[in-house]
Design a protein around this motif. Structure first.
Motif, PDB file in Angstrom:
ATOM      1  N   ILE A 190     -23.456-102.638  40.674  1.00 39.70           N
ATOM      2  CA  ILE A 190     -24.360-103.498  41.425  1.00 39.70           C
ATOM      3  C   ILE A 190     -24.132-104.964  41.059  1.00 39.70           C
ATOM      4  N   LEU A 191     -24.090-105.270  39.760  1.00 38.14           N
ATOM      5  CA  LEU A 191     -23.888-106.652  39.321  1.00 38.14           C
ATOM      6  C   LEU A 191     -22.490-107.159  39.643  1.00 38.14           C
ATOM      7  N   GLY A 192     -21.549-106.223  39.849  1.00 32.56           N
ATOM      8  CA  GLY A 192     -20.191-106.618  40.211  1.00 32.56           C
ATOM      9  C   GLY A 192     -20.061-107.085  41.642  1.00 32.56           C
ATOM     10  N   ARG A 193     -21.102-106.928  42.447  1.00 33.18           N
ATOM     11  CA  ARG A 193     -21.077-107.343  43.845  1.00 33.18           C
ATOM     12  C   ARG A 193     -21.658-108.747  43.972  1.00 33.18           C
ATOM     13  N   ARG A 194     -20.795-109.675  44.334  1.00 30.68           N
ATOM     14  CA  ARG A 194     -21.184-111.086  44.401  1.00 30.68           C
ATOM     15  C   ARG A 194     -22.380-111.339  45.319  1.00 30.68           C
ATOM     16  N   PRO A 195     -22.427-110.764  46.527  1.00 27.24           N
ATOM     17  CA  PRO A 195     -23.584-111.023  47.400  1.00 27.24           C
ATOM     18  C   PRO A 195     -24.909-110.610  46.769  1.00 27.24           C
ATOM     19  N   LEU A 196     -24.928-109.458  46.083  1.00 29.50           N
ATOM     20  CA  LEU A 196     -26.170-108.992  45.467  1.00 29.50           C
ATOM     21  C   LEU A 196     -26.582-109.893  44.308  1.00 29.50           C
ATOM     22  N   ARG A 197     -25.614-110.406  43.569  1.00 24.09           N
ATOM     23  CA  ARG A 197     -25.950-111.315  42.464  1.00 24.09           C
ATOM     24  C   ARG A 197     -26.675-112.550  42.992  1.00 24.09           C
ATOM     25  N   PHE A 198     -26.196-113.095  44.104  1.00 25.02           N
ATOM     26  CA  PHE A 198     -26.840-114.279  44.680  1.00 25.02           C
ATOM     27  C   PHE A 198     -28.240-113.941  45.207  1.00 25.02           C
ATOM     28  N   ASN A 250     -34.050-114.652  44.519  1.00 26.94           N
ATOM     29  CA  ASN A 250     -35.417-114.131  44.465  1.00 26.94           C
ATOM     30  C   ASN A 250     -36.104-114.471  43.157  1.00 26.94           C
ATOM     31  N   MET A 251     -35.374-114.465  42.060  1.00 29.36           N
ATOM     32  CA  MET A 251     -35.995-114.827  40.782  1.00 29.36           C
ATOM     33  C   MET A 251     -36.443-116.282  40.804  1.00 29.36           C
ATOM     34  N   ILE A 252     -35.579-117.160  41.288  1.00 32.36           N
ATOM     35  CA  ILE A 252     -35.905-118.589  41.330  1.00 32.36           C
ATOM     36  C   ILE A 252     -37.045-118.847  42.302  1.00 32.36           C
ATOM     37  N   ASN A 275     -32.779-101.947  43.339  1.00 37.68           N
ATOM     38  CA  ASN A 275     -34.201-102.286  43.345  1.00 37.68           C
ATOM     39  C   ASN A 275     -34.700-102.655  41.957  1.00 37.68           C
ATOM     40  N   THR A 276     -34.084-102.082  40.930  1.00 37.64           N
ATOM     41  CA  THR A 276     -34.439-102.449  39.560  1.00 37.64           C
ATOM     42  C   THR A 276     -34.073-103.905  39.285  1.00 37.64           C
ATOM     43  N   PHE A 277     -32.882-104.300  39.709  1.00 36.37           N
ATOM     44  CA  PHE A 277     -32.488-105.704  39.526  1.00 36.37           C
ATOM     45  C   PHE A 277     -33.336-106.633  40.385  1.00 36.37           C
ATOM     46  N   LEU A 278     -33.685-106.190  41.592  1.00 39.02           N
ATOM     47  CA  LEU A 278     -34.565-107.004  42.435  1.00 39.02           C
ATOM     48  C   LEU A 278     -35.912-107.203  41.739  1.00 39.02           C
ATOM     49  N   LEU A 279     -36.467-106.111  41.218  1.00 35.23           N
ATOM     50  CA  LEU A 279     -37.751-106.198  40.508  1.00 35.23           C
ATOM     51  C   LEU A 279     -37.637-107.114  39.295  1.00 35.23           C
ATOM     52  N   ALA A 280     -36.545-106.956  38.525  1.00 31.58           N
ATOM     53  CA  ALA A 280     -36.373-107.776  37.327  1.00 31.58           C
ATOM     54  C   ALA A 280     -36.342-109.257  37.694  1.00 31.58           C
ATOM     55  N   GLY A 281     -35.650-109.589  38.785  1.00 34.58           N
ATOM     56  CA  GLY A 281     -35.586-110.975  39.210  1.00 34.58           C
ATOM     57  C   GLY A 281     -36.917-111.496  39.689  1.00 34.58           C
ATOM     58  N   VAL A 282     -37.569-110.719  40.559  1.00 33.29           N
ATOM     59  CA  VAL A 282     -38.855-111.133  41.115  1.00 33.29           C
ATOM     60  C   VAL A 282     -39.902-111.262  40.014  1.00 33.29           C
ATOM     61  N   GLY A 301     -39.337-114.110  37.592  1.00 31.20           N
ATOM     62  CA  GLY A 301     -39.864-115.369  38.114  1.00 31.20           C
ATOM     63  C   GLY A 301     -41.363-115.470  37.947  1.00 31.20           C
ATOM     64  N   TRP A 302     -42.074-114.403  38.298  1.00 32.45           N
ATOM     65  CA  TRP A 302     -43.529-114.383  38.144  1.00 32.45           C
ATOM     66  C   TRP A 302     -43.923-114.482  36.675  1.00 32.45           C
ATOM     67  N   LEU A 303     -43.139-113.832  35.795  1.00 32.52           N
ATOM     68  CA  LEU A 303     -43.422-113.880  34.353  1.00 32.52           C
ATOM     69  C   LEU A 303     -43.372-115.314  33.847  1.00 32.52           C
ATOM     70  N   ILE A 304     -42.293-116.020  34.178  1.00 32.53           N
ATOM     71  CA  ILE A 304     -42.162-117.402  33.716  1.00 32.53           C
ATOM     72  C   ILE A 304     -43.277-118.255  34.318  1.00 32.53           C
TER      73      ILE A 304
END
Length: 417
Positions: free
Chosen positions: A4-12, A17-19, A139-146, A149-152
């Protein structure tokens, strides 16, 4: 995970979403706190939540068709740009000390209209970009990013608000929309639209006008849901969860202010507790879903949210309430990933936008009623009763997730037709 992290589009997408959620989290907390301090009335926060649902209820019946027919990346970029301009306008008013509560309401209405189209669009885009069998990880990475962001945001807004004010917080939110826009711009080039099976019959499509195509798209989504009881129950659980979670935001500022007398900083700690729990759940959400299965993971999470919501207002000490919010955030993480992943596995890509907006429409309709009830109960009866009301909605979500059903995959359903 590495695939998943190896896919450039998903990383962006994950970075965007985190930002973006960092800014949105600060915006939401600062606006809620400002309105509460200006009115000293939970009904004013309830009205804020109600007003945020009105444009969504008007747009959602149509937005699903748009999401499934247009380039989802370009839609997200337009939504980011428009919301950023709206918030920038209000930030300027705040710096000039000319902002009023009704203007914050109007900003929230317009931004919420964009959000309720943004979120199903992003989810559909992630389903489109993710390889089959990797939905839990994406979805785990999406949640971690979202939630990261909310955590910070939750950790800093309570401490920054007193120093930079509402205008400073809103300006930070605007800057995150700019960065998010650039991230989505880098996801890919050109216009990409998911191919639908009926488009193989080009002569049929060409003979239809736009209105006929719209109604055919709507009927297709209804037919799919009619034959998928498992999706309907999952959607009911999700809608109840969504209504309870969004309405719960009305109560946290009052819990800090009225029960613990901790002000904006206490509100920041409660938000940080929730965000930390949700963020850290990314470490164990995949093993938990693998062990319990999707539906059991959802049911367990909803039960935990219900119990903790009932206990939060009777905590005698702030640190216990923060720990309770931590557990609720963790349950939100596991349940949210399980819901998103299960939906991606059950729903074909060309139907994802319409199915999601149907679920969201149900959830915000509940939110409309629940927000008024919770605000009235908190202001006129007691905060404990208001928390108990939200806990009951989480309990109903548990019931929907636990209801026995024999599910078919989307592929099996289409083959049967």
């Amino acid at each position: 995970m590495r695939e998943i992290l190896g896919r450039r589009p998903l990383r962006f997408v994950f970075a965007a979403n985190m930002i973006s959620m960092f800014g949105s989290g600060m915006n939401s907390a600062a606006v809620a706190w400002h309105i509460l301090q200006a009115t000293h009335n939970e009904m004013a926060l309830g009205l804020l939540v109600v007003l945020q649902t009105v444009p969504a209820m008007l747009l959602l019946p149509f937005s699903g068709v748009v999401i499934d027919r247009e380039d989802r990346r370009l839609l997200v970029m337009w939504l980011d740009a428009l919301r950023g301009l709206i918030i920038l306008t209000v930030a300027i008013l705040a710096f000039q000390h000319r902002v009023h509560v009704w203007q914050l309401y109007m900003m929230s209405i317009l931004v919420a209209a964009g959000f309720w189209m943004f979120w199903p669009t992003v989810t559909a885009l992630i389903q489109e970009l993710t390889p089959e069998g990797q939905f839990v990880h994406s979805n785990t990475f999406l949640l971690a990013g979202v939630q990261g962001g909310w955590l910070i945001a939750g950790s800093v807004v309570g401490f920054m608000y007193n120093h930079i004010g509402l205008g400073g917080v809103l300006l930070i939110d605007v800057s995150t929309y700019v960065v998010s826009f650039l991230c989505y711009f880098a996801v890919r080039k050109g216009r990409h639209v998911v191919l639908r099976p009926e488009e193989l019959h080009a002569d049929l499509v060409a003979a239809e006008n736009q209105l006929q195509r719209f109604w055919r798209d709507m009927r297709e989504a209804v037919r799919f849901l009619h034959g998928q009881r498992a999706v309907v129950l999952l959607g009911a659980s999700w809608a109840l969860f969504l209504g309870a979670m969004m309405t719960g935001g009305i109560l946290s500022p009052s819990l800090s202010d009225r029960v613990f007398h901790a002000g904006a900083q206490g509100y920041g700690w409660l938000s940080a507790g929730w965000g930390t729990g949700a963020f850290l759940s990314a470490l164990y959400v995949a093993p938990a879903i693998a062990l319990l299965g999707g539906r059991r993971a959802i049911a367990f999470s909803m039960a935990l949210l219900s119990v903790c919501m009932a206990l939060a207002p009777v905590s005698r000490f702030l640190f216990i309430a923060i720990a309770t919010y931590f557990v609720m955030g963790s349950a939100r993480g596991v349940g949210g990933v399980a819901m998103n992943s299960s939906l991606m596995e059950m729903v074909p890509k060309h139907l994802m936008g319409r199915v999601q907006t149907t679920i969201n429409f149900t959830g915000i309709s509940l939110q409309f009623v629940l927000a008024l009830c919770v605000g009235w109960v908190a202001h006129n009866l007691s905060l404990v009763a208001a928390y108990a009301l939200v806990a009951c909605v989480y309990g109903l979500s548990f019931v929907a997730a636990s209801w026995p059903v024999e599910s078919k995959s989307a592929a099996e359903e289409i083959a049967a037709e």
